[in-house]
Design a protein around this motif. Structure first.
Motif, PDB file in Angstrom:
ATOM      1  N   CYS A   9     -10.763   0.995   5.774  1.00 52.92           N
ATOM      2  CA  CYS A   9     -10.023   0.757   4.195  1.00 52.92           C
ATOM      3  C   CYS A   9      -8.333   1.800   3.865  1.00 52.92           C
ATOM      4  O   CYS A   9      -8.703   2.952   4.207  1.00 52.92           O
ATOM      5  N   CYS A  40      -9.417   5.861   3.860  1.00 53.56           N
ATOM      6  CA  CYS A  40     -10.250   6.085   4.742  1.00 53.56           C
ATOM      7  C   CYS A  40      -8.381   6.315   5.213  1.00 53.56           C
ATOM      8  O   CYS A  40      -8.220   7.043   6.260  1.00 53.56           O
ATOM      9  N   CYS A  81     -13.729   3.761   8.917  1.00 51.46           N
ATOM     10  CA  CYS A  81     -13.180   3.038   7.770  1.00 51.46           C
ATOM     11  C   CYS A  81     -11.744   2.468   8.267  1.00 51.46           C
ATOM     12  O   CYS A  81     -10.855   3.449   7.999  1.00 51.46           O
ATOM     13  N   CYS A 133     -17.483   4.408   4.237  1.00 54.78           N
ATOM     14  CA  CYS A 133     -16.407   4.755   3.819  1.00 54.78           C
ATOM     15  C   CYS A 133     -16.023   6.523   2.866  1.00 54.78           C
ATOM     16  O   CYS A 133     -16.632   6.390   2.440  1.00 54.78           O
ATOM     17  N   ARG A 189     -17.251  -4.829   6.055  1.00 48.94           N
ATOM     18  CA  ARG A 189     -18.484  -2.995   5.334  1.00 48.94           C
ATOM     19  C   ARG A 189     -19.490  -3.969   6.755  1.00 48.94           C
ATOM     20  O   ARG A 189     -20.440  -4.830   6.095  1.00 48.94           O
TER      21      ARG A 189
HETATM   22 ZN    ZN Z   1     -13.077   3.539   3.753  1.00 48.61          ZN
END
Ligand code: ZN
Length: 642
Positions: free
Chosen positions: A317, A320, A315, A276, A263
């Motif tokens: 992650c 997401c 993002c 995010c 990040r």
């Molecule tokens: Zn994310």
């Protein structure tokens, strides 16, 4: 004696009355007393300004008389009415009346208006007219001084524009590019502080509102404020932010988009960095910040929600990964609408189809579409082909996170817009870039106008209701024709390129207008913007060597016409010719550079190019209001890069 009377105390209508008085006083060849809002005596002339309702005129044909501009002028022998569907329309109607009376609005600033001298007591005009499109605007870009901005805002309604946008929390970079004189070897920096530029923004916003224009604000930056990073478009950002506070770092570690497991800030720019968005805390913070901004800035009519200013930086992650950025953007919009309604805030919100959000949402939809506008910003398109609503056979790429292509063909870009409209049936407009960097590929400033006019004519078919141009505010070199064409064609999509060219050139260049128009068209043809954009393949091109070689003779043949007009009696007309004179030197140098490039001699091409750069910067004080030398050199330098 002439009386100008307003039917209400609306500040924009009063401003329109003062403008009318000011210009009629300049125009009148004989001394004439003009009174504003005083009681007339028998025999006095009266020009009455007001809304349609003040004159029992119907606005029923308009979808929304506050947003849609229509005018009604009925003046006989300097007696009668000048009416508009809203206060801004009254101002536009005043400028149209003056135009029908012989004034020409060639470009912003000093010596930009042609005002004929005449006996004004005989002035008569009858006109009922409605704008083709609702949104007709400009947005700050390029390198600009405060004066450039104020002049531009003042000029916009003269050609029928009704919308102005001041991008970002603070458009600091655009002011800084001018005041620091980036790239100019002849000028000492005169940098402005962040605080000064905030004051400039407030001053410009006041002038926009004084004219009743629709004021759009922000865009990129909500991703920065969410984590406490600067949103003022400062670069390099870390020079303004040498140490990141622990609290900010903590938020960055939690809320910035995760790419390749990290990040962190992308491209060394907070404005380019996404968040995010799958984290509901992130969406809540963005909504809170936008609510606060609306409450603090009631002058803003339309607030923009744009995500990070970069491609393929979303993002990755697990919160997401399965959701598109457009779905997240619509989730933020829906939440925002609810809190704005709770606080009785009426500000409209404009969301954007741009870079990764060109791909529409897959699941989410707007719950209250009336609050929102779609801003269609096809930044990767080519300007070698106009808008085309025929998308048959166009293959659209599916959304794949961080692996999106940048669609270049116009029909492909339109294809994504059509997909967007399957999920949103509300108000939509373009954010366009004709006058950002591309227009420098057309030194004749003629061919680019043809594409622009065709684009505007197509908007209706595409379901779009106007354009905001993201543009340098100094786009009047060598002529103001493309910007005039822009305002006039947005007002009347059927006005016609040739008719507008004839009208503009007649006003700007007088008796030699036709010869001048042919000269500009020839320059466009010989420089060939399609080739300069790279849309004809390789830079080395024998056909182009031959075309570029013809430019010095073309300029030499026209130079006597320029020279004999430099002392034209009208100072605005004389300035038009002076710009052409400066331009004539520059196009010869540019032709030399491009001819060497097309012939494969890059070393010579770069030498010629550097000479032209230096020449343009040396001339900058003389041509400052008309040419953005910084962006001109930045745009064309790409053709001569090592
Ligand atoms: Zn994310």
């Amino acid at each position: 004696m002439l009386h100008i009377q307003t039917q209400s105390s609306d500040t924009t209508i009063l401003f329109a009355a003062r403008e009318l008085k000011r210009y009629l006083e300049k125009m009148s060849s004989a001394p004439l007393e003009i009174a504003l809002n005083q009681t007339a005596a028998v025999g006095d002339s009266i020009l009455s300004l007001g809304l349609f309702a003040d004159f029992s005129l119907s606005a029923e044909a308009l979808q929304d008389p506050q947003s849609d501009d229509a005018i009604d002028i009925k003046v006989e022998q300097l007696n009668g009415r000048i009416a508009g569907s809203n206060p801004r329309s009254v101002l536009i109607a005043v400028y149209r009346f003056l135009e029908l009376s012989g004034c020409c609005w060639l470009r912003p600033g000093k010596d930009g208006d042609v005002i004929p001298q005449k006996d004004i007591t005989g002035l008569s005009a009858v006109l009922q007219d409605t704008a083709s499109y609702r949104h007709r605007g400009m947005c700050i870009e390029g390198s600009v001084s405060l004066e450039n901005m104020l002049d531009s805002v003042a000029w916009a309604p003269k050609v029928g524009l009704n919308t102005y946008m001041l991008e970002f929390m603070l458009p600091y970079l655009y002011f800084d590019k001018w005041y620091s004189h980036h790239g100019n070897p002849f000028k000492e920096p005169e940098p402005r502080s962040i605080e000064e530029c905030y004051a400039y923004k407030a001053m410009i916003a006041r002038e926009i509102k004084r004219r009743g224009m629709t004021y759009h604000d922000m865009g990129h930056g909500w991703t920065c404020t969410a984590v406490g990073l600067p949103a003022e478009l400062v670069r390099p950002w870390n020079a303004f932010y040498p140490e990141i506070e622990p609290g900010v770092q903590k938020k960055m570690d939690k809320y910035l988009a995760m790419i390749d497991g990290e990040r962190k800030i992308v491209h060394d720019s907070p404005l380019n960095t996404n968040l995010c968005y799958g984290n509901p805390e992130v969406r809540d913070i963005m909504v809170d910040n936008m609510l606060t901004y609306c409450l603090q800035h009631p002058e803003v009519d339309v607030l923009h929600l744009w995500l990070g200013d970069s491609w393929n930086t979303q993002c990755e992650c697990e919160l997401c990964a399965d959701t598109t950025p457009s779905d997240f953007m619509i989730m933020i919009c829906n939440k925002l609408d609810k809190v704005l309604a709770r606080h009785k805030v009426k500000t409209k919100i404009c969301f954007i189809a741009y870079v990764d959000t060109m791909w529409p949402p897959q699941n989410e939809h707007l719950e209250n579409p009336d609050r929102f506008m779609l801003l269609y910003a096809p930044i990767s398109r080519t300007y070698s082909e106009p808008y085309d609503d025929n998308t048959e056979g166009v293959v659209l790429q599916p959304y794949v996170r961080n692996k999106l292509p940048r669609p270049r063909h116009v029909r492909e870009n339109i294809g994504y817009l059509k997909e967007w409209f399957k999920t949103f049936a509300g108000d939509g407009l373009c954010f366009e870039y004709h006058f950002w960097l591309d227009h420098y590929f057309d030194p004749g400033y003629y061919a680019m106008g043809k594409i622009l006019a065709q684009d505007i004519r197509q908007l209706e078919k595409l379901g779009l209701n106007g354009i905001i141009e993201d543009q340098t505010q100094r786009a009047y070199f060598p002529t103001g024709f493309p910007m005039y064409l822009y305002g006039k064609t947005l007002w009347n999509k059927d006005a016609g390129f040739d008719a507008l060219a004839k009208a503009y050139f007649a006003g700007a260049f007088g008796e030699d207008a036709d010869a001048c128009l042919r000269y500009m068209a020839s320059l466009s043809e010989l420089f060939d913007p399609v080739y300069l954009r790279g849309d004809k393949g390789e830079a080395v091109n024998p056909g182009m060597v031959e075309k570029l070689a013809r430019i010095p003779a073309l300029v030499a043949a026209f130079k006597p016409v320029i020279d004999r007009n430099l002392s034209a009696r009208d100072t605005a007309v004389a300035l038009s010719w002076r710009y052409l004179s400066d331009h004539s030197q520059m196009v010869i140098m540019l032709a030399d550079a491009l001819k060497a490039r097309a012939g494969g001699d890059m070393q010579a091409a770069r030498t010629y190019w550097r000479q032209l750069e230096r020449y343009a910067y040396a001339l900058e004080d003389q041509i400052q209001p008309a040419l953005d030398v910084h962006d001109f050199t930045r745009s064309l330098a790409r053709l001569f890069a090592e």
